[in-house]
Structure formats: C-alpha cells, structure tokens
Design a protein around this motif. Structure first.
Motif, PDB file in Angstrom:
ATOM      1  N   UNK A  56      22.270 -52.697  53.108  1.00 42.19           N
ATOM      2  CA  UNK A  56      22.112 -53.820  54.038  1.00 42.19           C
ATOM      3  C   UNK A  56      23.104 -53.692  55.183  1.00 42.19           C
TER       4      UNK A  56
ATOM      5  N   UNK B 262      24.509 -51.026  56.422  1.00 41.53           N
ATOM      6  CA  UNK B 262      24.097 -49.960  57.339  1.00 41.53           C
ATOM      7  C   UNK B 262      22.799 -50.306  58.056  1.00 41.53           C
ATOM      8  N   UNK B 263      21.898 -50.944  57.316  1.00 42.36           N
ATOM      9  CA  UNK B 263      20.611 -51.307  57.918  1.00 42.36           C
ATOM     10  C   UNK B 263      20.776 -52.279  59.072  1.00 42.36           C
ATOM     11  N   UNK B 264      21.575 -53.335  58.846  1.00 39.64           N
ATOM     12  CA  UNK B 264      21.722 -54.290  59.949  1.00 39.64           C
ATOM     13  C   UNK B 264      22.535 -53.677  61.098  1.00 39.64           C
TER      14      UNK B 264
ATOM     15  N   UNK C 151      22.314 -50.661  62.051  1.00 39.29           N
ATOM     16  CA  UNK C 151      21.268 -49.905  62.742  1.00 39.29           C
ATOM     17  C   UNK C 151      20.436 -50.825  63.633  1.00 39.29           C
ATOM     18  N   UNK C 152      20.035 -51.936  63.078  1.00 36.18           N
ATOM     19  CA  UNK C 152      19.187 -52.859  63.843  1.00 36.18           C
ATOM     20  C   UNK C 152      19.921 -53.503  65.012  1.00 36.18           C
TER      21      UNK C 152
ATOM     22  N   UNK D 234      22.305 -52.236  66.531  1.00 34.54           N
ATOM     23  CA  UNK D 234      22.543 -51.174  67.492  1.00 34.54           C
ATOM     24  C   UNK D 234      21.395 -51.012  68.461  1.00 34.54           C
TER      25      UNK D 234
ATOM     26  N   UNK E 152      18.964 -59.193  68.688  1.00 33.43           N
ATOM     27  CA  UNK E 152      19.152 -59.359  67.247  1.00 33.43           C
ATOM     28  C   UNK E 152      19.911 -60.658  66.966  1.00 33.43           C
ATOM     29  N   UNK E 153      19.378 -61.488  66.057  1.00 35.47           N
ATOM     30  CA  UNK E 153      20.041 -62.761  65.740  1.00 35.47           C
ATOM     31  C   UNK E 153      21.238 -62.539  64.828  1.00 35.47           C
TER      32      UNK E 153
ATOM     33  N   UNK F  28      22.770 -65.723  62.807  1.00 28.16           N
ATOM     34  CA  UNK F  28      21.849 -66.180  61.748  1.00 28.16           C
ATOM     35  C   UNK F  28      21.917 -65.246  60.544  1.00 28.16           C
ATOM     36  N   UNK F  29      21.892 -63.965  60.846  1.00 26.67           N
ATOM     37  CA  UNK F  29      21.930 -62.987  59.767  1.00 26.67           C
ATOM     38  C   UNK F  29      23.265 -63.060  59.024  1.00 26.67           C
TER      39      UNK F  29
ATOM     40  N   UNK G 115      23.202 -66.111  56.803  1.00 29.81           N
ATOM     41  CA  UNK G 115      22.259 -65.899  55.713  1.00 29.81           C
ATOM     42  C   UNK G 115      22.844 -64.985  54.644  1.00 29.81           C
ATOM     43  N   UNK G 116      23.492 -63.928  55.099  1.00 29.23           N
ATOM     44  CA  UNK G 116      24.065 -62.954  54.164  1.00 29.23           C
ATOM     45  C   UNK G 116      25.215 -63.555  53.362  1.00 29.23           C
TER      46      UNK G 116
ATOM     47  N   UNK H 241      25.640 -66.567  52.599  1.00 27.69           N
ATOM     48  CA  UNK H 241      25.086 -67.485  51.608  1.00 27.69           C
ATOM     49  C   UNK H 241      24.507 -66.720  50.416  1.00 27.69           C
ATOM     50  N   UNK H 242      23.793 -65.667  50.740  1.00 27.05           N
ATOM     51  CA  UNK H 242      23.170 -64.827  49.702  1.00 27.05           C
ATOM     52  C   UNK H 242      24.243 -64.232  48.786  1.00 27.05           C
TER      53      UNK H 242
ATOM     54  N   UNK I 293      14.238 -59.814  57.640  1.00 27.76           N
ATOM     55  CA  UNK I 293      15.236 -58.982  58.313  1.00 27.76           C
ATOM     56  C   UNK I 293      16.075 -58.207  57.307  1.00 27.76           C
TER      57      UNK I 293
ATOM     58  N   UNK J 233      16.274 -54.268  56.666  1.00 28.97           N
ATOM     59  CA  UNK J 233      17.561 -53.571  56.691  1.00 28.97           C
ATOM     60  C   UNK J 233      17.735 -52.709  55.457  1.00 28.97           C
TER      61      UNK J 233
ATOM     62  N   UNK K  17      15.619 -49.570  55.830  1.00 26.42           N
ATOM     63  CA  UNK K  17      16.246 -48.601  56.745  1.00 26.42           C
ATOM     64  C   UNK K  17      17.564 -48.080  56.190  1.00 26.42           C
ATOM     65  N   UNK K  18      18.316 -48.980  55.551  1.00 25.21           N
ATOM     66  CA  UNK K  18      19.600 -48.569  54.987  1.00 25.21           C
ATOM     67  C   UNK K  18      19.452 -47.516  53.919  1.00 25.21           C
TER      68      UNK K  18
END
Lengths: 195, 195, 195, 195
Positions: free
Chosen positions: A161, A163-165, A167-168, A170, A176-177, A180-181, A184-185, A187-188, B156, B160, B163-164
DNA sequence: TATGAATGAGAGTTCATTCAT
DNA sequence: CATGAATGAACTCTCATTCAT
C-alpha cells in the motif's frame, strides 16, 4: 605555506559532496540517461575533468548517488523506533511515506526508474543490499506486536500500500486525494479496526 | 506488374508488427532512452532506414508501442465484466494482476518506467487518456455494490495494493511469496471479511 | 596546473579561426547544403565533435562565416571615404568591385548563393542588417554631389552594374573582358560624361 | 486490346513532362539539394520508382529541368526580333526582363543558384551552351544599329544592368522601386539620350 | 588539484537508389 | 508501365571520456 593533509581532505570531501548532491538532484529531475556530465559539472560549478577526478565514470557516480538516496530514505525511519505503540508506529509510517513522497517526488522517481531498468537495477541492488528486507522485517515486527494473525503477509500488504500510493501520488500529482487517503489509512490501521 | 494494394498492405502490416514487437521487447528490457533505433532494426532484421519508413520518429514508434501496451492491459479486464458477484470480481482482479505481472514483467516495467520520466510520461498520458480513471471507477463500483462504507477510498487502496505488489514482484522476482500473498489477499477481500 | 585563461583563449581563438576559414572556403566552393561538418572538420584537421564545441550548430557556424564575409566586404569601402572627388570615388568603387571579385570569387559566390535560397537568405539578412541599404545611400550621396538629375535611380543603376558585372565575371571567368569593361565604365562615369 | 506504340509514346511524354514541370517548380522554390525525389514523386502523383524509369538519376533530372528553364528564357526573346526600332527593342528587353523576374522569381533564383555552385554550374553550362553568348550578340547588334561608339561594351553594360536589377528585385522584393527603375532605364536608353 | 580542448563512437534521421512484383 | 518496400551511406548532433597543461 602548503595546505595540511586535513585541509586537502576537507576540500575533497566538500567537492565530492557538491558533485553528489548536484547529481542526485539532476538525475532525479531529468533521469540518469538524460543528464550529462557536462550539465552536472556546470551546475556544480566545477570542470568536467574534475568530476572524473572524483568518480571513475558516470556509472560510478550514479552508484554513489544511489547510496546517498538510501541514506536519505533510511533517515526517514529512524524516528519510528522511538515510538512505543505499534499503532503509533504504523500511523507514523503512513505520515512519513506520504509526506516524504510529496516533498521528494523526484527522488522516489529516480529510485523507481532505476529499479525498472535491468542494467541500473543491478547497481541499486548492489547498494541497497538488505535495506528493503530489513525495512520489511521492521514492519513485520510491528504487526507481530499487535498479535495479528498473519504478520508477515500483513506487513507485505502494508508495504504494498505504501509503495502503491506513492506510485499513484507520483503520477497523478495534485489530482490525488492525499489527505482523504491518509485519514482512511490511519483509520484502517487503528487499534479499533485491527482488533 | 506492380504488387496489388493488398500485397503491399500485407507487407506493411507484417513489417510494422515486427518492428513494434521488437521495440516493445527492447524498450521494456532496457528502457526507452537506452534502446537505439539501430538496435531495434538489427533485432528485427531490417535496415535502420526502414524503421523510418514506418514510424516518423523514435517518439512516434514509442507512442505506438504504448498503444499496444494499453490494448494488452485492456484485454485483461474484459473478462471481469462477465462475473456477477463483486467478490468474484475482486478475486479475479487479484488473480489477473498477479498472473499478468508474472507473465508480462517487461511490459509492466516499460509502462512504469515511462511514467517515471517527465518526458515520456506525457506520451503515455496522451495515449492512455482516461484509461486509468475508468479502471478505478470500475473498481469503485464493485466496492459500492458490496455496500462498504467508503467505496472510493477502498478502491484506491485496493488499486494501490495491486500496483504495490506488482512493483514488489517485479523487483524481488522469485523471492517474492506470490502464492501466499495471493491467498492472503483473496481472504482479505472475501465476503466474510468485508462484512 | 591548469592552463591560464589566456592560454585557453588563445587556443580557442586559433581553432575557431581555423574552422571559420575552412568553412568559408568550403561553403563558397560547394555551397552550404553540399558541405558537411565532417568535411569541414577533416579539412581543418579537427574532429567532428570539436566543431560543435565552437559552434552550436551548422547554421550558427554559417552565421559567423557570413559575419566575416561582411567584415571583409566592409573593409573594401573604407578607403573610399578618404577620397574627395565624387568622380574619384566612383572610379575607386569600380576598381574595388572588379579587383575584389577577381580575388574573392568564392566569397561573392557564397554570398550570392546564400541570398538565392529562402532558408539561408534569412540568416544573411539577420547578419547583414542595413549594410546594403547604407551602401546604397553612400553611393546616392556621391551622385547627389555631382548634382545629377536623379541621384537615387542613378545610384541604383550603378549598383546594378557593379553586381551585374560581378555576376558575369564570376561565371564567365577568363572569357570576360575585365579590363575593357573597367576602362569603359570609368569613362562612362567620368566628369566629362556625367556633365 | 494492347495499346498502340503511339499511345505508349503519348503516355511516356505526358508523364515525363509532368515530372519535369513538378521538378522545375520544386527546385525553383526550395533549391536542388532541399528537394527530394520522394517529394517530386508525391507532387507529381507518381511513384518514386517511376521517376527513375524516366530519369537515370536526380542529377539527370536536374539537367533536363535546366533545359526547360532555358527554353522558357529563350521564349522571352522571340518577340524582340519582330520589332524594328532598336530603341523599341531595348525598351522591350527592359520590360521583359523586369516583368519576367517579377513573375518568375523562383526560376531565376534556381538558375542563378545553379550557376553559383561549382558542381551544378557544369551542368548548366553543358545545357546552356552558347545561349548566353548568342543573347549578348543580339544585344550588341542592337547597339551597333544605333551606331553607338562601343557597341560591345555597351551591350555588356546593358546586360549587367538587366542581371543586376534582377538580382536586386529578387532579394529586395517589394521594397525595390521597380516602376521608377523601369521608367528611368527607358529614358536612359531612349533615342534622345543615346544620340 | 583543476581546467576545458579534443576525441570518437554512436545517436536519430534523411534520402538517392534498387528491385521484386 | 508502375509500385513502394527496402537498403545503406551520409548527415547533423551529443556525450562519456581522455589528456596536456
């Protein structure tokens, strides 16, 4: 009066550092292939020849640049150790990753693009060594502390996650929000939701 | 007697396709900048000049390679639509992503490295258009169907992760525990765990 | 120890001059398009690459060649100013034009052929600026001093004759009766005949 | 039904003529070096190969183009013969020269630039033969009829003026006072002024 | 230590010419 | 008669690298 050994050493160190920093910046911004030694020399206010006095070749220069890159990335994770709570640690990693990518997009871009090409990948791996593995283990430890069921897999996904975010963020840039992300993360990966 | 239009067309198509495939392969393996037209021509067993009979410039060639790349990626997602259950869909995406990355490591590598450099990124975006946005929306729909709390953010994160792990598989190669991760992810994104 | 600034400057000036002279010669003899940088480099006993150390592009090189050309042409007219009598001035221009064209056929050839092609014409005009206009005005002044009826038109015709005979000498070579023409012109543009 | 020999001949003639006209136009507009066979073929709506069916090489094509050029220039002088008065003849030459240059600037440009380069000059001379010499003799005859003192020299100067003003009109374009010059010249070469 | 002139290999690109059909 | 795919040499230009000073 001739300069002392120490003075020479100091000059060497400073010049070398100047070249390395300039290279890092230019490689990151324009890519390795698209950055010429001439350009680096000019930006660093030295002569082309001098660059070769410090680095045997463009490839060697790049190798040392990558080392710096890793030192830089490494610094990022130092302050995590001081935190006690594993949840705090995860939150801190989330923050650090996002903030770092926002501030150092170019560096990450360089790092990733080096990994993408077979020839430069070798160099990165040579330099990186166990860096990534250790990083992963650190994260695994955090999850183990939480007593989650499959800490290794969980760590892998968490890393993905991150690395993925990265990447996104980037390549989506401002679209890219990010916040928000981030929320969200967090909280998760909070005590309530991880049980 | 001159060849018929059909004959010429056939020759053109075959040669063009030969060049495109060779380029895709070489660009993916060595990167765009590090692959020369000479090299492509040699690999494709044609003369350098002929390449320019088919593609106006190296950049144009790359553009068409990227188009193929996207057609290939697009194909991947066609079979998801036919599935009914959103859980099945997620599982299928997991499978497709992992399998595709295992089989087409080079393509993904090319795609990612093109996105990494400012100059080639433009070309990709020109070709890609809304492809990525649409893909994301499709995933969001799936999560909405599940009636999960925050489908957009969830999509999202899911993206991620895809992609990650692609990224990780790519540069860890055989060392990456692909199957363990696959199982773990399927479980994580199963009916039971998503409520 | 590195070379001093002066040493470098001397080297630069010598090499630059060597390239410029060779270029002038070759451009004049074979035309701009038909002279390659390779050829120039070979003639000047330097490497192809070095030429680009001194001139950013072939076009820039040409531009500087044209500048030299104009300096050379300009020199020609300096000694006219010192003469008092307008008739002497006209006679001197006739002599200078004919002598110069005989000695520097190639330069004139280059100059004329550059003006002939739309793309190179622009470069010449950029360098030439008002040179030609000023030249014409100088001639007009001479005729005004004589109090001839239409000095502007007379100057235009005089200029046409100079360029016209240059043109003829250029491509008829030895067959052109240079001296006869010279004498005839001087007589035509003498006090007696201009009243 | 097979085509007759005559039909073939007609097709050949037409195609050849089409190629030649297109070449003349393009050579004149863009110069010999800057015009490619591909371009000519495309403009003439034929294939590249066909051009080589009619002309052995680009150089040969140019040679024939130059021939056409001279035919064209030659036509210009036909109508002079019909005039009786030598003064009318001179006036007619002045008009024809100026009008022709205004209408066919590109052709003159081609002709002149071909003469400027050593390699193409040979071709022109091969084609031109005695054309120029004959032209000069015609003009000389006119002056002889007027019983002017030095008809040969006078003819040479007259020719120089014609070429000189052509040259000036060519590269000064609209800024050149064409009509003023025309009137001035006609007056200069009138019965009253030539005695 | 430091300079930048000089090299040479190789990049992308163009184009006259050939040739199978 | 006609096509255009294919070639290869030559072009402009770039750049990592060397070296005399």
């Amino acid at each position: 009066m001739p300069r002392t050994k120490e003075q020479f050493e100091k000059i060497r160190e400073e010049t070398k550092s100047k070249i390395l920093n300039t290279s890092l910046e230019l490689f990151a911004k324009k890519g390795y292939s698209n950055t010429s030694i001439s350009e680096i020399a000019q930006s660093a206010n030295i002569s082309k020849g001098l660059a070769y006095n410090y680095f045997k070749s463009k490839e060697m220069l790049m190798e040392e640049v990558v080392k710096i890159l890793f030192v830089e990335i490494g610094k990022m994770f130092v302050e995590i150790d001081v935190l006690k709570s594993p949840y705090d640690k995860l939150h801190r990693i989330i923050d650090l990753t996002i903030d770092w990518i926002l501030e150092n997009a170019d560096f990450w871009r360089l790092y990733a693009s080096l990994l993408m090409q077979e020839d430069t990948k070798v160099i990165v791996e040579k330099v990186a060594g166990n860096f990534m593995a250790e990083l992963f283990e650190d994260i695994e430890k955090i999850f183990r502390k939480i007593k989650i069921k499959n800490p290794a897999a969980e760590a892998r996904i968490f890393g993905s996650i991150m690395d993925g975010i990265s990447f996104h963020i980037l390549f989506m840039g401002d679209k890219y929000p990010v916040e928000k992300t981030r929320r969200f993360l967090k909280q998760k990966y909070s005590r309530e939701n991880l049980i």
